[in-house]
Design a protein around this motif. Sequence first.
Motif, PDB file in Angstrom:
ATOM      1  N   ASP A 242       0.816  -1.215   0.000  1.00 30.87           N
ATOM      2  CA  ASP A 242       0.000   0.000   0.000  1.00 30.87           C
ATOM      3  C   ASP A 242       0.848   1.262   0.000  1.00 30.87           C
ATOM      4  O   ASP A 242       0.335   2.349   0.257  1.00 30.87           O
ATOM      5  CB  ASP A 242      -0.914   0.007   1.241  1.00 30.87           C
ATOM      6  N   GLY A 243       2.132   1.139  -0.292  1.00 28.10           N
ATOM      7  CA  GLY A 243       2.998   2.304  -0.263  1.00 28.10           C
ATOM      8  C   GLY A 243       2.742   3.252  -1.419  1.00 28.10           C
ATOM      9  O   GLY A 243       1.962   2.972  -2.329  1.00 28.10           O
ATOM     10  N   SER A 244       3.441   4.382  -1.381  1.00 31.47           N
ATOM     11  CA  SER A 244       3.224   5.418  -2.392  1.00 31.47           C
ATOM     12  C   SER A 244       4.145   5.255  -3.595  1.00 31.47           C
ATOM     13  O   SER A 244       3.999   5.971  -4.585  1.00 31.47           O
ATOM     14  CB  SER A 244       3.465   6.802  -1.770  1.00 31.47           C
ATOM     15  N   VAL A 245       5.109   4.316  -3.527  1.00 32.08           N
ATOM     16  CA  VAL A 245       6.116   4.175  -4.573  1.00 32.08           C
ATOM     17  C   VAL A 245       5.939   2.848  -5.297  1.00 32.08           C
ATOM     18  O   VAL A 245       5.769   1.797  -4.660  1.00 32.08           O
ATOM     19  CB  VAL A 245       7.541   4.262  -3.986  1.00 32.08           C
TER      20      VAL A 245
ATOM     21  N   TYR B  94      -0.573   4.665  -7.512  1.00 32.40           N
ATOM     22  CA  TYR B  94       0.722   5.063  -6.971  1.00 32.40           C
ATOM     23  C   TYR B  94       1.082   6.496  -7.356  1.00 32.40           C
ATOM     24  O   TYR B  94       1.190   6.817  -8.536  1.00 32.40           O
ATOM     25  CB  TYR B  94       1.811   4.103  -7.460  1.00 32.40           C
ATOM     26  N   PRO B  95       1.310   7.356  -6.364  1.00 37.14           N
ATOM     27  CA  PRO B  95       1.695   8.742  -6.653  1.00 37.14           C
ATOM     28  C   PRO B  95       3.076   8.864  -7.298  1.00 37.14           C
ATOM     29  O   PRO B  95       3.328   9.796  -8.051  1.00 37.14           O
ATOM     30  CB  PRO B  95       1.682   9.413  -5.277  1.00 37.14           C
ATOM     31  N   ALA B  96       3.977   7.932  -6.992  1.00 40.96           N
ATOM     32  CA  ALA B  96       5.336   7.993  -7.537  1.00 40.96           C
ATOM     33  C   ALA B  96       5.645   6.672  -8.231  1.00 40.96           C
ATOM     34  O   ALA B  96       5.526   5.596  -7.631  1.00 40.96           O
ATOM     35  CB  ALA B  96       6.349   8.254  -6.435  1.00 40.96           C
TER      36      ALA B  96
ATOM     37  N   ARG C  88       4.903  12.257 -11.921  1.00 38.66           N
ATOM     38  CA  ARG C  88       4.790  10.977 -11.239  1.00 38.66           C
ATOM     39  C   ARG C  88       5.875  10.003 -11.638  1.00 38.66           C
ATOM     40  O   ARG C  88       6.038   8.972 -11.002  1.00 38.66           O
ATOM     41  CB  ARG C  88       3.426  10.344 -11.556  1.00 38.66           C
TER      42      ARG C  88
ATOM     43  N   VAL D 163      10.283   3.466   3.757  1.00 37.90           N
ATOM     44  CA  VAL D 163       9.383   3.723   2.633  1.00 37.90           C
ATOM     45  C   VAL D 163       8.928   2.381   2.069  1.00 37.90           C
ATOM     46  O   VAL D 163       9.762   1.553   1.677  1.00 37.90           O
ATOM     47  CB  VAL D 163      10.084   4.538   1.525  1.00 37.90           C
TER      48      VAL D 163
ATOM     49  N   LEU E 245      11.500  11.726  -3.141  1.00 38.71           N
ATOM     50  CA  LEU E 245      10.349  11.896  -2.260  1.00 38.71           C
ATOM     51  C   LEU E 245      10.481  13.157  -1.423  1.00 38.71           C
ATOM     52  O   LEU E 245       9.483  13.727  -0.972  1.00 38.71           O
ATOM     53  CB  LEU E 245      10.203  10.673  -1.350  1.00 38.71           C
TER      54      LEU E 245
END
Length: 339
Positions: free
Chosen positions: A196-199, A248-250, A290, A224, A327
């Motif tokens: 569930d991370g952002s990367v 994913y934002p990144a 992104r 992270v 980040l």
Amino acid sequence: MTGPDTSAETQLEAFTQALCDELLQRPEPFVIVTCDATLSFRLGRFAQLHPEHVVDVGIAEATAVAAAFGLARAGLRVVVAGFAAFLSLRALEPLRSLVALHRADVTVLAGMTGLSAGRDGVQHQATEDAALVRAVPGVEIVAPSDAASARALAAHCAANPGPRWVRLVRRPVTLRHVASDTSRVWPPARWLAQGDGSVLLCAHGALCEQAEQAAQILTDRYAVTASVLEVGRLAPPPPGLPDLLRPYPAIVACEDQTGPGALAAVLSEALTAPHSESHADPASGLPGSRLLRCDLTASPGSGDYGELLHAAGLTGELIAARVAQSLVTGPGTSTGGMP
């Protein structure tokens, strides 16, 4: 820095052995055309046992692809094996004009892709092949990661006609991922780690090993959580790729290719696909905001593969550090892999 593990099965060996076994079991006649690469592709024993199935045309990549087209038109299944650097540059015109435009059943085994040629010399490194071949319509571009996926991909290639470009490395590729599906179905994309991370780290072929390492380092050192997606097929793109990227934002493209046109371009196009569910604020400037490119801006030269990856900023540790820095500075940072 330690050298390669010569005791482990290389990705190329796993693929070529499995492909030969698969083709021998099928009823269609076939031939393997090599460009002075019979030994480089570990086909020496196979050529001794089945000389009728192997033709070596020497260092003549354009001739090999043109001959492959003629053999395919005569009803044979044809495999061409050679160094990716020379096949993509010397044989691009017959690949386009003969094989691709006429939909010939030709599978090209493009060996020693990216920086993996190592000490063979910088001229042997194929750091543009994916972008060049991706510009030719109708050619499937695929790559395995570890030996297990190489064998699954070999079954896919044997069961499905070309045109096809298979990107291979002559070295072991070790992944922590253990596929839950024990069948021989090769997926165009698969999760190596999903959270569930952002990367989201995306990689193709041998660079999946570095992407997995980077994800672990991001967790252990930078707190992270990162997911890892293997994009095994660059053309046509894996089905549903925009939706895989959407949460994913990144997003990070990990590849030892120079400039646009390969994996980074595939991801960028998926992010801006007309029917994609990848909704974003228009002010964010997608896809650049992104997408972080960890690729090559210049060749690091000749040398040991591990040393070349380090010089290019493409080891797991250096990829993780670049992602962590992005980040902080904002996911809009888009950069090549050279530090």
